[in-house]
Design an enzyme around this catalytic site. Structure first.
Site, short mmCIF file in Angstrom:
data_model
loop_
_atom_site.label_atom_id
_atom_site.label_comp_id
_atom_site.label_asym_id
_atom_site.label_seq_id
_atom_site.Cartn_x
_atom_site.Cartn_y
_atom_site.Cartn_z
N HIS A 146 22.00 76.28 76.95
CA HIS A 146 20.75 75.65 77.36
C HIS A 146 21.08 74.37 78.11
O HIS A 146 22.25 74.03 78.31
CB HIS A 146 19.85 75.38 76.15
CG HIS A 146 19.24 76.62 75.58
ND1 HIS A 146 18.30 77.36 76.25
CD2 HIS A 146 19.47 77.27 74.40
CE1 HIS A 146 17.95 78.42 75.51
NE2 HIS A 146 18.66 78.38 74.39
N ASP A 173 18.06 72.31 84.04
CA ASP A 173 17.11 73.39 84.34
C ASP A 173 16.39 73.16 85.66
O ASP A 173 16.28 74.07 86.49
CB ASP A 173 16.08 73.52 83.22
CG ASP A 173 16.62 74.20 81.98
OD1 ASP A 173 17.78 74.65 82.01
OD2 ASP A 173 15.88 74.30 80.99
#
Length: 397
Positions: A146, A173
């Site tokens: 992540h 991200d």
């Protein structure tokens, strides 16, 4: 920025068709940017396993707030890509599509039998963009991860302090995934206009995060030393580029890197003699920093307002999210808007950061319900009502 649903207003990507298989944040935000620019975006979800963002952060009226933030101006269809008939529907969608966007693990599409090698044979003009944590090659290719993992491996997390701490927002991200994919897709579209050839775009959020350290990469190259976490030129060492606590326990950001801006701040603060008495050098940096700490500790936000308003002082209040949503600059720029959704009522939206003079952003469609346009899209592909009913019965859609 226009907030209406004027269908006649076309963006710079009007006529471009995007098939979006991505979920959660990096891919959907990328495809929303493409949709805001006028592209037709068709969002594909499994009929019995919707995009997880639909279940996150529900508003008072039940609306999925994160999903709403990432999926406007799109149409939605459900396809169970484990079914051969669903793959055939996907192929029909791709016959006139320009871009396919996905965010699975590097071998995810291959395992479903619809990987790039299959698609490029059928659709040589297709631009295929995959966003993954570590890319389609290298030691970490199969690793799960992540945002925090990508920032750790790229060295960015090391610069957040000693000890390192999570940034609190999704830098890898969005900066590494969404925006890097967006720029690559636009470049590939330009290349295809010249050559007629599609291609595969391999976006690694770790690779892209490394670019945030370009300054420190230059320092490493020059000195062969890693920057000192939390105590380098942009991470807390300099008194004129730092964060300070105010009297009421809030914080401000002083970003006066150039001396002319720092001197403007010092004059506005009544401290014009500070660097005359203590010239800016290694020996005096702790002294200057302490003087500034003492100054800010004696002032409230209200006291500092004249300096906030000084156009060359480079002093900013550190706003929380609610304050950002109410900030007049953000509203003037159309970056924070409120939509009256027909089902959920008022919902907060961030506007598009892309400001075009000839093709301004238009809010055409609210984020679609799960599979909202399935029948419409299938009918547009030539499937009759009986066939669509058969697809539903067989759990194809």
């Amino acid at each position: 920025m226009s907030q209406n649903q004027n269908q006649s207003s076309k963006g710079p990507l009007a006529g471009v068709k995007v098939v979006d298989l991505s979920l959660l944040l990096p891919g959907p935000l990328c495809s929303q940017h493409l949709a805001d620019m006028g592209a037709e975006v068709i969002k594909i979800e499994n009929p019995r396993a919707y995009d997880g963002s639909r279940a996150m952060f529900k508003g008072k009226t039940g609306y999925p707030a994160l999903y709403m933030m990432l999926n406007r101006n799109k149409k939605a269809i459900t396809l169970n890509l484990k079914r051969d008939q669903a793959k055939e529907i996907l192929f029909k969608l791709l016959e006139d599509a320009d871009i396919l966007l996905e965010g699975f693990r590097p071998d995810g599409m291959d395992k479903m039998g619809i990987g790039y090698d299959v698609l490029k044979e059928k659709f040589p003009r297709l631009i295929y963009c995959g966003i993954s944590g570590y890319g389609i090659s290298g030691k970490y290719v199969d690793f799960a991860g992540h945002d925090l993992n990508y920032l750790a491996i790229s060295g960015v997390l090391d610069q957040t302090g000693n000890p390192p701490r999570p940034a609190g927002f999704q830098l890898a991200d969005v900066g590494g995934g969404t925006l890097t994919a967006l720029s690559a897709i636009l470049a590939a579209l330009y290349y295809r206009e010249k050559t007629g050839k599609g291609q595969r775009i391999d976006i690694s959020m770790t690779d892209a995060s490394l670019q945030f350290l370009s300054l420190y990469g230059g320092i490493l190259s020059a000195s062969e030393k890693s920057p000192e976490a939390g105590n380098d030129i942009l991470s807390g060492k300099l008194p004129n580029y730092n964060v300070y606590e105010t009297k009421e326990g809030r914080y401000v950001a002083l970003g006066a890197l150039e001396d002319m801006f720092f001197q403007t701040f010092l004059r506005a603060a009544g401290m014009e003699n500070l660097t005359k008495d203590h010239p800016m050098n290694e020996e005096n940096i702790p002294v200057i920093k302490q003087k500034l700490n003492e100054y800010f500790k004696s002032k409230t936000y209200s006291d500092l307002q004249p300096i906030f308003d000084n156009t060359d002082a480079c002093l900013s209040p550190i706003l929380n999210m609610k304050e950002v949503s109410e900030d007049p600059h953000m509203k003037d720029r159309g970056m924070v808007i409120e939509r009256n959704h027909p089902k959920y009522g008022p919902i907060l939206q961030f506007g598009s950061p892309f400001h075009f003079s000839e093709t301004p952003f238009v809010y055409r469609n609210d984020p679609p319900e799960h599979g909202e346009h399935t029948e419409e899209i299938l009918a547009g592909l030539g499937f009759g009502k009986d066939k669509i009913a058969e697809f539903k019965k067989d759990r194809v859609v």
